[in-house]
Structures are given as structure tokens and as C-alpha cells.
Design an enzyme around this catalytic site. Structure first.
Site, PDB file in Angstrom:
ATOM      1  N   PHE A  23       0.841  -1.186   0.000  1.00  0.00           N
ATOM      2  CA  PHE A  23       0.000   0.000   0.000  1.00  0.00           C
ATOM      3  C   PHE A  23       0.881   1.242   0.000  1.00  0.00           C
ATOM      4  CE2 PHE A  23      -3.590  -2.646   1.080  1.00  0.00           C
ATOM      5  CZ  PHE A  23      -4.693  -1.898   0.684  1.00  0.00           C
ATOM      6  N   HIS A  53       2.293  -6.304   6.745  1.00  0.00           N
ATOM      7  CA  HIS A  53       1.275  -6.497   5.715  1.00  0.00           C
ATOM      8  C   HIS A  53       1.881  -6.794   4.344  1.00  0.00           C
ATOM      9  CE1 HIS A  53      -1.975  -5.122   8.377  1.00  0.00           C
ATOM     10  NE2 HIS A  53      -1.068  -4.299   8.855  1.00  0.00           N
ATOM     11  N   HIS A  57      -0.282 -12.480   4.745  1.00  0.00           N
ATOM     12  CA  HIS A  57      -0.278 -12.035   6.140  1.00  0.00           C
ATOM     13  C   HIS A  57      -1.652 -12.213   6.770  1.00  0.00           C
ATOM     14  CE1 HIS A  57      -1.616  -8.456   3.884  1.00  0.00           C
ATOM     15  NE2 HIS A  57      -2.360  -8.200   4.960  1.00  0.00           N
ATOM     16  N   ASP A  59      -4.139 -10.281   9.365  1.00  0.00           N
ATOM     17  CA  ASP A  59      -4.463  -9.058  10.102  1.00  0.00           C
ATOM     18  C   ASP A  59      -4.909  -9.413  11.511  1.00  0.00           C
ATOM     19  OD1 ASP A  59      -3.966  -7.426   7.943  1.00  0.00           O
ATOM     20  OD2 ASP A  59      -6.073  -7.042   7.486  1.00  0.00           O
ATOM     21  N   HIS A  63      -5.550  -4.023  13.884  1.00  0.00           N
ATOM     22  CA  HIS A  63      -5.353  -3.309  12.616  1.00  0.00           C
ATOM     23  C   HIS A  63      -6.549  -2.413  12.281  1.00  0.00           C
ATOM     24  CE1 HIS A  63      -4.063  -2.407   8.610  1.00  0.00           C
ATOM     25  NE2 HIS A  63      -4.943  -3.197   8.007  1.00  0.00           N
ATOM     26  N   HIS A 164     -13.819  -5.148   6.890  1.00  0.00           N
ATOM     27  CA  HIS A 164     -13.055  -5.349   8.125  1.00  0.00           C
ATOM     28  C   HIS A 164     -13.959  -5.193   9.351  1.00  0.00           C
ATOM     29  CE1 HIS A 164      -9.443  -4.905   5.570  1.00  0.00           C
ATOM     30  NE2 HIS A 164      -8.809  -5.545   6.537  1.00  0.00           N
ATOM     31  N   GLU A 176      -4.653 -12.296   3.804  1.00  0.00           N
ATOM     32  CA  GLU A 176      -4.638 -11.499   2.577  1.00  0.00           C
ATOM     33  C   GLU A 176      -3.346 -11.746   1.815  1.00  0.00           C
ATOM     34  OE1 GLU A 176      -7.290  -7.732   4.235  1.00  0.00           O
ATOM     35  OE2 GLU A 176      -5.129  -7.754   4.603  1.00  0.00           O
TER      36      GLU A 176
END
Length: 212
Positions: A23, A53, A57, A59, A63, A164, A176
Site C-alpha cells: 500500500f 502487511h 499475512h 491481520d 489493525h 473489516h 490477505e
């Protein structure tokens, strides 16, 4: 002596490297050598720096919720056990319930979804995510962990992270950035244990599927 055939194993983790997409603003992977094998030094030693991330990974609730559990406080049971891989190759931007119903009979507690939107080396916001209604529907089916082959279960542009939020509401766990390209639809054993990183919002996993 006849030995039983070994179960096939699929490695569903991408390589973590400096070229792994992240990201915008997130910490990419980097590695440096702190010691090298040679005269006076018996080993090679490296140090790594990267966001938890990057790559495949898990979460942690922390997060997406300030009072959520960090990854070291999350139970391991959801990350190990029977799992179904479902292909949703025509899902577009969101994975809707309709994209999963063809394989939804007697779902095991873990569901991984393959899309056509996996980024390999270049960051892109054009990836598939879960519709929030799909997350809640899976929870109602008894699913405790969901996963997919894109960077997030929410669209990159989302500021509310509605999917989420459904994880939080239903106490689901998530994986993810998986690699499901070569995995046929069907049932497997999932092994994707997060590291016990104190206070962290996520953890890398070496995710594998084993033939049942």
C-alpha cells in the site's frame, strides 16, 4: 516396504522481496547484512525491515480497531484446519455471495477465494475485495477465517473498511495476499500460523494448503 503416498502441498505465499507491492506509504521489504561469513566471523547474519502487511499475512483486530487484540494475543485455531478454496474469477471489484454459492454446500470453517486480480510486482488499486454482506453471510455459515489473493478484503479507496468491520462484528480472522493461481477448487488442510509479534497489527505467514 510400502509407504503411504505423501499428501501434496501447495505453497500459497508470495515471495517477500523489495519488489513486493505494498500500500502507498507502507514500509516495503528491505534486507541488510549485519555480519558476513569470513575470517573472524563464522556466520552470515541479516536484518530485515518491512510492514507486517507485506506478502501473505494475517491481520489482527488491532489493525482495524484501537481496542482490538494484537496478533500475539490472537488464538491460533482459525489458522489451522479444514479449508475450502473457491474460485470467483468473474467477481469484478467485489466478491458477492452469488460468486461463492456454487461451492457453498457444507462449508468448512475456513474459506479462501481466488480472483483474477492478484498484483505481482506493481501496486495497483484495481483488485477484488469482499462485499461486506458476503463476509457476514460466510460468518452465518459457520466460517471462522476468510482469505483471498489480493491485498485487502476492502477496496483500496475505502475509508470506512466495511468488510473489516464485519470481521470485528463476527470475530472472524483473515488472510490477505495469498497465491491461489494453481490451486484447484476444493477442500484442503490450511496451515498459516502468524508469528507471535508483541503488540503488532498483523503478521506475515507462510501459508500452505495440504491435500486431504
Amino acid at each position: 516396504m510400502n509407504r503411504p503416498p505423501r499428501s501434496r502441498v501447495w505453497d500459497i505465499s508470495p515471495t517477500v522481496s523489495p519488489s513486493a507491492p505494498v500500500f502507498p506509504g507502507d514500509e516495503p521489504f528491505s534486507l541488510e547484512w549485519t555480519a558476513r561469513l569470513g575470517p573472524g566471523c563464522p556466520v552470515n547474519l541479516s536484518a530485515v525491515r518491512f510492514s507486517p502487511h507485506v506478502g501473505a499475512h494475517a491481520d489482527a483486530p488491532l489493525h482495524y480497531a484501537n481496542d482490538g487484540a494484537s496478533i500475539d494475543a490472537v488464538g491460533l485455531a482459525p489458522y489451522l484446519g479444514p479449508c475450502r478454496v473457491i474460485h470467483a474469477l468473474d467477481c469484478g471489484a467485489l466478491i458477492d455471495i452469488a460468486h461463492l454459492q456454487h461451492a457453498a454446500a457444507n462449508l468448512p470453517p475456513r474459506v479462501l477465494v481466488r480472483t483474477r486480480h492478484r498484483a505481482l510486482t506493481v501496486w495497483t488499486e484495481d483488485f477484488a475485495a469482499f462485499a461486506p454482506t458476503t463476509v457476514s453471510w460466510l460468518a452465518v455459515q459457520g466460517v471462522t477465517l476468510i482469505g483471498l489473493d489480493t491485498p485487502s478484503i476492502d477496496p483500496a479507496s475505502s475509508k470506512t473498511l466495511d468488510s473489516h468491520a464485519q470481521l470485528l462484528q463476527h470475530e472472524l480472522r483473515v488472510l490477505e495476499n495469498l497465491v491461489l493461481d494453481d490451486v484447484p477448487e476444493g477442500d484442503y488442510e490450511l496451515i498459516a500460523l502468524p508469528l507471535k509479534l508483541q503488540g503488532a497489527c498483523a503478521s506475515p505467514v507462510r501459508a500452505v494448503l495440504r491435500e486431504l
